[in-house]
Design a protein around this motif. Structure first.
Motif, mmCIF file in Angstrom:
data_model
loop_
_atom_site.group_PDB
_atom_site.id
_atom_site.type_symbol
_atom_site.label_atom_id
_atom_site.label_comp_id
_atom_site.label_asym_id
_atom_site.label_seq_id
_atom_site.Cartn_x
_atom_site.Cartn_y
_atom_site.Cartn_z
ATOM 1 N N LEU A 100 0.958 -0.943 0.142
ATOM 2 C CA LEU A 100 0.196 0.153 -0.108
ATOM 3 C C LEU A 100 0.766 1.137 -0.024
ATOM 4 O O LEU A 100 0.513 2.595 -0.806
ATOM 5 N N ARG A 101 2.295 1.059 0.759
ATOM 6 C CA ARG A 101 2.889 2.445 0.956
ATOM 7 C C ARG A 101 3.311 2.851 -0.534
ATOM 8 O O ARG A 101 3.687 4.402 -0.335
ATOM 9 N N THR A 102 3.584 1.850 -1.246
ATOM 10 C CA THR A 102 3.598 2.473 -2.241
ATOM 11 C C THR A 102 2.747 2.923 -3.455
ATOM 12 O O THR A 102 3.268 4.173 -4.073
ATOM 13 N N LEU A 103 1.748 3.559 -3.003
ATOM 14 C CA LEU A 103 0.342 3.766 -3.895
ATOM 15 C C LEU A 103 0.689 5.403 -2.987
ATOM 16 O O LEU A 103 -0.718 6.315 -3.454
ATOM 17 N N GLU A 104 1.391 5.292 -1.634
ATOM 18 C CA GLU A 104 1.241 6.373 -1.045
ATOM 19 C C GLU A 104 1.248 7.548 -1.799
ATOM 20 O O GLU A 104 0.394 9.386 -1.964
ATOM 21 N N ALA A 105 1.847 8.245 -2.715
ATOM 22 C CA ALA A 105 2.850 9.308 -4.085
ATOM 23 C C ALA A 105 1.206 9.598 -4.809
ATOM 24 O O ALA A 105 1.214 10.591 -5.018
ATOM 25 N N LEU A 106 0.377 8.564 -4.809
ATOM 26 C CA LEU A 106 -0.993 9.142 -5.737
ATOM 27 C C LEU A 106 -1.717 9.911 -4.805
ATOM 28 O O LEU A 106 -2.341 10.452 -5.808
ATOM 29 N N GLN A 107 -1.269 9.891 -3.385
ATOM 30 C CA GLN A 107 -2.027 10.774 -2.777
ATOM 31 C C GLN A 107 -2.232 12.104 -2.988
ATOM 32 O O GLN A 107 -3.731 13.124 -3.395
ATOM 33 N N ASN A 108 -1.000 13.154 -3.864
ATOM 34 C CA ASN A 108 -0.752 13.762 -4.734
ATOM 35 C C ASN A 108 -1.952 14.694 -6.239
ATOM 36 O O ASN A 108 -2.117 15.652 -6.808
ATOM 37 N N LEU A 109 -2.088 13.032 -6.427
ATOM 38 C CA LEU A 109 -2.971 13.450 -7.819
ATOM 39 C C LEU A 109 -4.145 13.914 -7.360
ATOM 40 O O LEU A 109 -5.369 12.060 -7.592
ATOM 41 N N LYS A 110 -4.844 14.586 -7.693
ATOM 42 C CA LYS A 110 -6.425 15.910 -7.101
ATOM 43 C C LYS A 110 -7.802 14.310 -7.336
ATOM 44 O O LYS A 110 -8.695 15.089 -7.463
#
Length: 248
Positions: free
Chosen positions: A103-113
């Motif tokens: 899951l932590r790999t996907l944390e960067a996608l949080q900034n894709l609003k």
């Protein structure tokens, strides 16, 4: 075929700034990196790099208008922060068939609003317990995960919607053409009626003229008959007088 050469062929004599869609599926990337794609593709809205051997997105250029990105069947396991930095307007991301495990790999996608649809099908992460619930909690802006929302409603098919729009446009155009043809038929019918009426009127006039000629002929014949009758009467009277003279 190498990715750089494939991109060059896909340009088809256009400049990179003129390209809105680019598909380079099944070509080969060198060392698992993106090559041949530059910041000049500033109008690019759709990019597909399916099965090209990517292991990293580090060399992805800035694509400010990119909305849909197809990256399925590669070997990507991380570096997703590049997407948030370079493709800020991304709404659809397909990472199915890659090496994403945690899951932590996907944390960067949080900034894709603006991200609404994410596909992770056939990634190892999908085997995690409560996988779907965890993704929707981690990325609240995402509406559809692997084609379904949090309540298991299927995502609408954008292509089908486009086809429906085309059908409606086609029906509207057909209706307009039908109306136009009906108007033409009405006009032709009206003209035909006028021609038919004129023809009938001419026929009636001609019939009246012919009748007049016939009446005149009859009157002429009657006059001739009267003349001949008068002549025969006079001849008979003359013959009677001659006979009386002979008797004397």
């Amino acid at each position: 075929m190498e990715m750089k050469k494939r991109i060059s062929l896909e340009l088809r004599n256009r400049s990179p700034a003129e390209v809105a869609e680019l598909v380079v599926d099944n070509c080969r990337s060198s060392d698992g990196e993106i090559e041949g794609l530059t910041d000049e593709f500033k109008e690019l809205e759709f990019l597909s790099m399916v099965n090209v051997g990517l292991t990293s997105l580090a060399k992805l250029p800035t694509l400010p208008k990119l909305r849909k990105l197809e990256l399925s069947d590669n070997n990507i396991s991380g570096s997703l922060e590049t997407l948030a930095e370079k493709c800020t307007n991304l709404t659809y991301l397909n990472l199915s068939g890659n090496k994403i495990k945690e899951l932590r790999t996907l944390e960067a996608l949080q900034n894709l609003k603006n991200l609404k649809s994410l596909d992770l099908f056939n990634c190892e992460i999908t085997t995690l317990e409560e996988y779907r619930e965890s993704i929707f909690e981690l990325l609240p802006q995402v509406t559809y995960l692997d084609g379904f929302d949090a309540e298991d409603n299927e995502a609408p098919d954008s292509e089908a919607d486009d086809d429906d729009d085309d059908d409606e446009d086609g029906e509207e155009v057909a209706g307009q053409l039908g109306d136009y043809e009906e108007e033409e038929e009405d006009e032709e019918g009206s003209e035909g009626g006028e021609v038919g009426l004129s023809y009938l009127m001419k026929e009636n006039i001609q019939d009246e003229e012919d009748d007049g000629d016939y009446v005149e002929e009859e009157e002429g014949e009657e006059e001739e008959a009267d003349v001949r009758g008068e002549k025969r009467k006079r001849d008979a009277e003359d013959e009677g007088e001659d006979d009386d003279e002979d008797d004397d």
